[in-house]
Motif scaffolding. Structure first.
Motif, PDB file in Angstrom:
ATOM      1  N   GLY A  16      42.913 131.096 -18.824  1.00  0.00           N
ATOM      2  CA  GLY A  16      43.432 131.567 -17.540  1.00  0.00           C
ATOM      3  C   GLY A  16      44.461 132.667 -17.647  1.00  0.00           C
ATOM      4  O   GLY A  16      45.086 133.035 -16.640  1.00  0.00           O
ATOM      5  N   GLN A  17      44.693 133.187 -18.876  1.00  0.00           N
ATOM      6  CA  GLN A  17      45.674 134.274 -19.012  1.00  0.00           C
ATOM      7  C   GLN A  17      45.174 135.527 -18.291  1.00  0.00           C
ATOM      8  O   GLN A  17      43.970 135.740 -18.155  1.00  0.00           O
ATOM      9  CB  GLN A  17      45.890 134.606 -20.495  1.00  0.00           C
ATOM     10  N   THR A  18      46.135 136.336 -17.846  1.00  0.00           N
ATOM     11  CA  THR A  18      45.782 137.570 -17.129  1.00  0.00           C
ATOM     12  C   THR A  18      45.784 138.756 -18.078  1.00  0.00           C
ATOM     13  O   THR A  18      46.698 138.903 -18.902  1.00  0.00           O
ATOM     14  CB  THR A  18      46.779 137.823 -15.984  1.00  0.00           C
ATOM     15  N   VAL A  19      44.753 139.583 -17.968  1.00  0.00           N
ATOM     16  CA  VAL A  19      44.705 140.824 -18.726  1.00  0.00           C
ATOM     17  C   VAL A  19      44.464 141.952 -17.727  1.00  0.00           C
ATOM     18  O   VAL A  19      43.615 141.850 -16.849  1.00  0.00           O
ATOM     19  CB  VAL A  19      43.609 140.788 -19.825  1.00  0.00           C
ATOM     20  N   LYS A  20      45.267 143.023 -17.832  1.00  0.00           N
ATOM     21  CA  LYS A  20      45.144 144.148 -16.892  1.00  0.00           C
ATOM     22  C   LYS A  20      44.272 145.240 -17.495  1.00  0.00           C
ATOM     23  O   LYS A  20      44.426 145.608 -18.661  1.00  0.00           O
ATOM     24  CB  LYS A  20      46.528 144.727 -16.578  1.00  0.00           C
ATOM     25  N   LEU A  21      43.371 145.755 -16.645  1.00  0.00           N
ATOM     26  CA  LEU A  21      42.521 146.874 -17.048  1.00  0.00           C
ATOM     27  C   LEU A  21      42.604 147.975 -15.999  1.00  0.00           C
ATOM     28  O   LEU A  21      42.805 147.696 -14.819  1.00  0.00           O
ATOM     29  CB  LEU A  21      41.064 146.426 -17.184  1.00  0.00           C
ATOM     30  N   ARG A  22      42.419 149.214 -16.425  1.00  0.00           N
ATOM     31  CA  ARG A  22      42.411 150.329 -15.491  1.00  0.00           C
ATOM     32  C   ARG A  22      41.060 150.405 -14.798  1.00  0.00           C
ATOM     33  O   ARG A  22      40.066 149.823 -15.268  1.00  0.00           O
ATOM     34  CB  ARG A  22      42.685 151.646 -16.217  1.00  0.00           C
ATOM     35  N   GLN A  23      41.005 151.139 -13.681  1.00  0.00           N
ATOM     36  CA  GLN A  23      39.733 151.350 -12.991  1.00  0.00           C
ATOM     37  C   GLN A  23      38.788 152.140 -13.890  1.00  0.00           C
ATOM     38  O   GLN A  23      39.198 153.103 -14.532  1.00  0.00           O
ATOM     39  CB  GLN A  23      39.960 152.114 -11.684  1.00  0.00           C
ATOM     40  N   GLY A  24      37.519 151.704 -13.923  1.00  0.00           N
ATOM     41  CA  GLY A  24      36.541 152.394 -14.761  1.00  0.00           C
ATOM     42  C   GLY A  24      36.626 152.020 -16.221  1.00  0.00           C
ATOM     43  O   GLY A  24      36.107 152.735 -17.086  1.00  0.00           O
ATOM     44  N   SER A  28      34.640 147.854 -24.293  1.00  0.00           N
ATOM     45  CA  SER A  28      35.453 148.148 -25.486  1.00  0.00           C
ATOM     46  C   SER A  28      36.941 148.036 -25.163  1.00  0.00           C
ATOM     47  O   SER A  28      37.733 147.532 -25.977  1.00  0.00           O
ATOM     48  CB  SER A  28      35.154 149.554 -26.007  1.00  0.00           C
ATOM     49  N   ASP A  29      37.348 148.513 -23.946  1.00  0.00           N
ATOM     50  CA  ASP A  29      38.757 148.407 -23.531  1.00  0.00           C
ATOM     51  C   ASP A  29      39.182 146.947 -23.444  1.00  0.00           C
ATOM     52  O   ASP A  29      40.267 146.570 -23.896  1.00  0.00           O
ATOM     53  CB  ASP A  29      38.965 149.091 -22.172  1.00  0.00           C
ATOM     54  N   LEU A  30      38.314 146.105 -22.850  1.00  0.00           N
ATOM     55  CA  LEU A  30      38.625 144.685 -22.722  1.00  0.00           C
ATOM     56  C   LEU A  30      38.658 144.017 -24.096  1.00  0.00           C
ATOM     57  O   LEU A  30      39.558 143.224 -24.384  1.00  0.00           O
ATOM     58  CB  LEU A  30      37.585 144.001 -21.825  1.00  0.00           C
ATOM     59  N   ALA A  31      37.702 144.359 -24.951  1.00  0.00           N
ATOM     60  CA  ALA A  31      37.630 143.766 -26.286  1.00  0.00           C
ATOM     61  C   ALA A  31      38.901 144.040 -27.084  1.00  0.00           C
ATOM     62  O   ALA A  31      39.427 143.165 -27.793  1.00  0.00           O
ATOM     63  CB  ALA A  31      36.410 144.318 -27.017  1.00  0.00           C
ATOM     64  N   GLU A  32      39.422 145.260 -26.934  1.00  0.00           N
ATOM     65  CA  GLU A  32      40.659 145.633 -27.652  1.00  0.00           C
ATOM     66  C   GLU A  32      41.845 144.805 -27.171  1.00  0.00           C
ATOM     67  O   GLU A  32      42.676 144.378 -27.967  1.00  0.00           O
ATOM     68  CB  GLU A  32      40.914 147.130 -27.417  1.00  0.00           C
TER      69      GLU A  32
END
Length: 615
Positions: A16-24, A28-32
């Motif tokens: 349930g931890q939160t991870v922030k990602l940019r739009q688009g 690979s961004d999430l995996a990192e």
């Protein structure tokens, strides 16, 4: 929580931890961020019925499904939040700059005004009248440049005061800028015609101004026209919460004639009084400049030219600035009279030269510490915008939604390429077009938009995607026009937004199968018949009326009775020359292909099928 195993691939559980990602963002961004192999996430998505590569931009809905499966709360940050984090990487914190303002550093600044109202109620005429009155009073010759914004000086109780006008009339442009984060307007002037009263766009303008929490001054225009009834306008506007001071309310109403210039000075005074009463208009001139792009275009001789409105600080010649994904060093600054300026304080509009590309209307500009920083910010913004655009365009193909995708392919889409003279015009036109709704069977898709003349690449794109090109105050050169004619690409030219929306709406309604009717184009009497071993019988005719054209449909009438239909003028000659058409009163030689059953005195009637307007 135990790490889930999907398709034989183990993914570390997020609990349930939160991870922030940019739009688009990509897999690979999430995996990192969560420290897994991107290939594992590709496999997980595949087992969820979604197909995507590790470097493909994904939308928020796809990330949400993926997050639920692997136990992570994936949050897509807004464009504003993302941009704020980007600027903080370069030690630029806009929020702290705003909060750390000392009261003694703040100085009064002029109000910024937008003019809104219904079509044909006199918005543009009012802006022109204000500009000309001010220009002729202060500038020799009265030469004024259209830069998208300008300042006027008003004497209020013996004190000279300035007002900045945004020369983009209409709530479409106003809201398009707000949508991009540019809260420029302090006061809105609502123009209502005294002979017409409150109309649909008047109501829209009121709603847009109220949504922006902007005070309104009402200009009751056309009081010089027969049938003008300013009191009726006051009564109508009370229904929308605009109660005049005469009726005990707090909205200032001024009866004007933009055409004759009547009471325009009183309107300007009303704007200042409203701003003084409702707003605390102050800014710190002693800091790095920050503001927004009002308009931008590509100039043949000067490159990218942007009109910016400084909101905080002072902009100087030589400053390194970044506006959206455009950057550069301020090479020169000009006011609306073409006069060179060395610096521009709060609420001052200026034309800026020196940007490497054309920013979009509404893009916020900031002064960067150095050129390299400005370039890095612009490049990162451009990459982010490109990724976000790819995520929007991505068509999610899943096993569950295949039928839906097939159904969607049956919808007729009108593809459009928009080119305009400025980014503000393009943005406002696109917003207006996207609001058009005709039926579920047809829709609009803007496949490209840009600033500047219509180019060969625009025509090439329109050819491939079967699109219509809309030129807003721009034209193609002769070679591009010829290419468009060759490729059958339609280019429509406009200078008024609502005319474009009306035409496109009509085009959408006409995407149903057209209706045709037969129109007779000529009658020719056969006066001689020539025999040819190569072509068969050739009719020597006199064209009695209309124009005979090669390739048109024809029929033969003998003694007033049609003997045969569905013929075609295959060859048309004048003496020994092949021609495309022959007009009334001239002789011609006509060959009807394989049909040879012609007699002297026969009438050859030509006709064509013309589209008729649907009722």
């Amino acid at each position: 929580m135990k790490a889930p195993t999907i398709g034989g691939v183990r993914i570390p559980a997020g609990n349930g931890q939160t991870v922030k990602l940019r739009q688009g963002a990509t897999l690979s961004d999430l995996a990192e961020k969560i420290n897994v192999n991107p290939a594992a996430l590709v496999t997980v998505l595949f087992h969820l019925g979604e197909m995507a590569t590790a470097t493909q931009s994904l939308d928020e809905a796809t990330f949400e499904i993926l997050g639920q499966e692997i136990g992570w709360n994936i949050k897509i940050v807004s464009a504003e939040e993302e941009d704020r984090e980007l600027l903080q990487q370069f030690d630029i914190d806009l929020d702290s700059e705003q909060e750390d303002q000392d009261d003694k550093d703040l100085k009064p600044r002029p109000p910024v005004v937008t003019v809104m109202g219904h079509v044909d109620h006199g918005k543009t005429r009012l802006l022109d009248t204000i500009r000309k009155t001010n220009t002729s009073a202060h500038e020799a010759g009265g030469i004024t440049q259209r830069i998208g914004a300008y300042q006027v000086t008003v004497n209020l109780e013996g004190e000279p005061r300035k007002i900045t006008f945004l020369d983009t009339p209409g709530h479409e442009a106003f809201t398009a800028m707000r949508a991009r984060g540019a809260e420029l307007t302090d006061v809105a002037i609502l123009v209502v015609a005294a002979d017409d009263g409150v109309m649909p766009q008047t109501v829209e303008a009121i709603n847009h101004a109220k949504a922006a929490d902007v005070p309104i001054v009402v200009a009751v225009n056309k009081i010089d026209v027969e049938g003008a009834n300013p009191e009726k306008v006051r009564g109508q506007l009370t229904e929308f919460g605009l109660v005049s001071e005469e009726y005990g309310g707090d909205t200032m109403f001024v009866d004007i004639s933009a055409k004759l210039g009547t009471n325009v000075d009183k309107l300007l005074e009303a704007v200042l009084l409203t701003a003084d009463a409702d707003l605390d208009l102050r800014a710190n001139p002693n800091m790095d400049a920050r503001g927004a792009t009002v308009e931008a275009r590509l100039d043949k001789g000067r490159g990218a030219v942007a009109t910016v409105l400084v909101q905080q600080g002072t902009l100087h010649v030589g400053d390194a600035i970044v506006a959206g994904s455009a950057y550069g060093r301020v090479r020169a600054m000009l006011d609306e009279n073409g006069k060179q300026m060395k610096e521009a304080g709060p609420s001052t509009p200026v034309q800026v030269l020196g940007l490497t590309s054309v920013p979009t209307a509404g893009d916020v500009f900031i002064v960067a510490p150095e050129d390299r920083t400005a370039r890095q910010i612009a490049e990162k913004r451009e990459a982010t915008a490109r990724a976000a655009q790819q995520a929007k365009r991505r068509k999610v193909v899943s096993l569950e939604t295949l039928n839906e995708q097939f159904a969607k392919s049956e919808v007729d889409m009108l593809n459009i390429v928009i080119k305009g003279d400025s980014s503000g015009s393009v943005e406002a036109l696109e917003d207006s077009l996207m609001k058009i709704e005709v039926s579920d069977e047809v829709g609009i898709q803007v496949i490209h938009r840009g600033v500047g003349a219509i180019t060969q690449s625009d025509v090439d794109l329109a050819t491939v995607d079967k699109a219509v090109i809309i030129g807003f105050n721009v034209r193609p050169n002769r070679q591009v026009q010829e290419l468009a004619d060759q490729e059958g690409v339609e280019i429509k030219y406009y200078s008024v937004i609502y005319q474009a929306t009306e035409d496109i709406e009509a085009a959408l309604k006409g995407m149903l199968k057209p209706e045709y009717e037969e129109v007779t184009t000529s009658h020719s009497e056969i006066r001689e018949i020539f025999r040819s071993s190569k072509f068969g019988n050739i009719a020597g005719v006199m064209v009695q009326d209309g124009t005979v054209k090669r390739g048109t449909k024809a029929r033969i009438s003998r003694d007033g009775v049609v003997t045969i239909n569905d013929l075609e003028i295959s060859t048309l000659r004048r003496f020994k020359d092949d021609v495309n058409e022959v007009s009334e009163g001239y002789e011609a030689g006509i060959n009807l292909g394989d049909f040879n059953d012609i007699q002297l005195g026969d009438i050859i009637e030509t006709y064509e099928m013309q589209e008729v307007e649907r009722k």
